[in-house]
Design an enzyme around this catalytic site. Structure first.
Site, PDB file in Angstrom:
ATOM      1  N   TYR A  50       0.826  -1.206   0.000  1.00  0.00           N
ATOM      2  CA  TYR A  50       0.000   0.000   0.000  1.00  0.00           C
ATOM      3  C   TYR A  50       0.864   1.263   0.000  1.00  0.00           C
ATOM      4  CZ  TYR A  50      -3.641  -3.279   1.620  1.00  0.00           C
ATOM      5  OH  TYR A  50      -4.506  -4.336   1.757  1.00  0.00           O
ATOM      6  N   HIS A  74       0.114 -11.841   1.291  1.00  0.00           N
ATOM      7  CA  HIS A  74      -0.744 -10.902   0.571  1.00  0.00           C
ATOM      8  C   HIS A  74      -1.094 -11.399  -0.832  1.00  0.00           C
ATOM      9  CE1 HIS A  74      -1.547  -6.305  -0.036  1.00  0.00           C
ATOM     10  NE2 HIS A  74      -2.603  -7.058  -0.307  1.00  0.00           N
TER      11      HIS A  74
END
Length: 465
Positions: free
Chosen positions: A82, A150
């Site tokens: 992110y 992830h």
């Protein structure tokens, strides 16, 4: 057009006091169950990124994180993928006020490993070690409460197993990780991976996080393919993220930050959502208000089989709350919601606490928190209204209801991130082996307002995800 009904005030203010630790312990190789301490509402920081905002450094992330803590939120979800999210979150948690009022053991940090960039992944043992060391440094902490692999759908089961094995070694030998899970989009892949890890290691995952799979548009996570399969694989907690389907379920359309239009939804699906949004407008509502309330309220029960007994943030000023106070002691499904502005956070908390007001014990808790004496009754009536509109939205979506866009897409070609083997975080950064570079304050483009048509320009105060 009639205005959208407002929620009632979420809490009364009081002078802060030093917050108590979350009750975690480990003894004889056994640790506190994650489901007994993870809060059912988690602050997601994917919005601290160029996907959702042209320049994340212009956001008041310190103010948002501090406000979230004062509202009773006790868990934050982030990822190296992110952009600057870990850095911004870590800096916000390191301010003197937060450190004095909210000691590190009074909240939880959840982050991820493995995804490096849009088409780059590295699940190797070496990269996992380096990524964890870097996350610890960015977040200014000596331990991470939960680490996910992830977006596991982009790599092989063998790669996921390698990463999980290394994370567990770090957990057991170094103690800088407490719980381990996986995250991703396709529910079937998550189930496959959870079963594989249990079968190959004899130990289930602590958590599996899905996103955009319990919304007005897609509720697959509540099906036998979803949470029930994961529960059978021994998974303790199944958090659901992105009740707005990464911004798809918004009157203004999908958010466009510094990365432009990245959302995977097709034009046809977006058109169906616009029609559903117009339907909500006709009944004096905004589709995002209905979407947020529907997802949060219904996942509390639908997600309960792999839910949590953690602090529900019910609004009792500066007190540790319990689901024995709201919910009758039953587990509450765990949701992750992301915001970018103070008004979005305030609105999200108003909705969340109104939902809690309608649970068993909610009537008394609302009164203790200084809310309305009829909050319980209002919450129950509001739930009925939202449920009716949700049915109307789903009728309009038709064949797009429960539709899943492909992840990865048909044209995806993945790359394995090179590097690994160096244990020093500084070397990792210097040699460019970190995630793709993000915009720094000096390099950030000049902020430019996005113009919408009609009344949409005034459509503020609602979360992006």
């Amino acid at each position: 057009m009639a205005s959208t009904p407002t929620e009632h005030p979420s809490t009364t203010s009081s002078f802060p006091s030093r917050q108590k630790p979350i009750p975690y312990s480990t003894a004889d190789g056994r640790r506190t169950l994650l489901s007994s301490i993870l809060p059912p509402l988690i602050f997601g920081t994917a919005t601290f990124n160029t996907q959702y905002n042209s320049d994340p450094f212009t956001l008041d992330t310190t103010g948002l994180v501090t406000s979230a803590l004062t509202h009773g939120i006790r868990a934050f979800d982030t990822s190296p993928y992110y952009g600057p999210s870990e850095q911004l979150l870590g800096d916000a948690l390191a301010t003197p006020f937060v450190r004095e009022t909210f000691p590190r053991d009074s909240y939880m940090i959840l982050t991820k490993v493995g995804r490096v960039a849009g088409d780059e992944f590295n699940y190797s043992r070496e990269w996992v070690r380096q990524s964890i060391a870097r996350s610890l440094a960015r977040l200014h902490t000596n331990y991470l409460d939960l680490v996910y692999c992830h977006d596991v759908e982009f790599v092989t089961p063998a790669e996921v197993l390698e990463a999980v094995t290394e994370l567990r070694r770090i957990r057991d030998e170094e103690g800088t990780i407490r719980y381990i899970g996986i995250s991703g989009y396709p529910v079937d892949v998550l189930g496959d991976m959870a079963e594989m890890i249990l079968r190959e290691t004899g130990e289930p995952l602590n958590a599996v996080q899905s996103y955009a799979h319990f919304t007005l548009q897609n509720q697959t996570l509540a099906s036998p393919r979803g949470i029930h399969r994961l529960r059978n694989a021994g998974v303790d907690v199944v958090p659901h993220g992105s009740p707005l389907a990464m911004g798809l379920l918004r009157r203004a359309g999908v958010p466009q930050g510094g990365m432009g239009d990245w959302h995977p939804a097709s034009r046809a699906l977006r058109a169906a959502v616009r029609t559903a949004s117009a339907f909500c407008d006709q009944h004096g509502e905004k589709i995002e208000v209905i979407a947020i309330r529907f997802a949060l309220e219904n996942w509390i029960s639908a997600g309960a089989p792999c839910g949590s007994n953690g602090d529900p943030a019910s609004g009792l000023p500066w007190q540790h709350a319990s689901n024995h106070d709201v919910g009758g002691g039953a587990k509450l499904g765990v949701s992750v919601i992301g915001v970018s502005r103070p008004d979005e956070l305030e609105k999200a908390m108003l909705v969340w606490r109104s939902i809690l007001d309608g649970l068993e014990g909610g009537e008394q808790t609302a009164v203790q928190a200084g809310r309305w004496s009829r909050a319980w009754e209002w919450s129950r009536n509001r739930r009925k209204a939202v449920a009716m509109l949700a049915e109307g939205v789903q009728e309009i979506l038709g064949g797009w209801f429960d539709f899943e866009w492909p992840s990865p897409g048909e044209d995806f070609v993945g790359r394995r991130k090179s590097g690994g083997g160096k244990g020093d975080v500084g070397e990792l950064e210097q040699e460019g082996e970190a995630e793709a570079a993000w915009l720094t304050p000096a390099a950030s483009p000049k902020a430019a307002p996005v113009e919408y048509q009609g009344e949409v320009a005034d459509d503020k105060g609602l979360p992006l995800r």
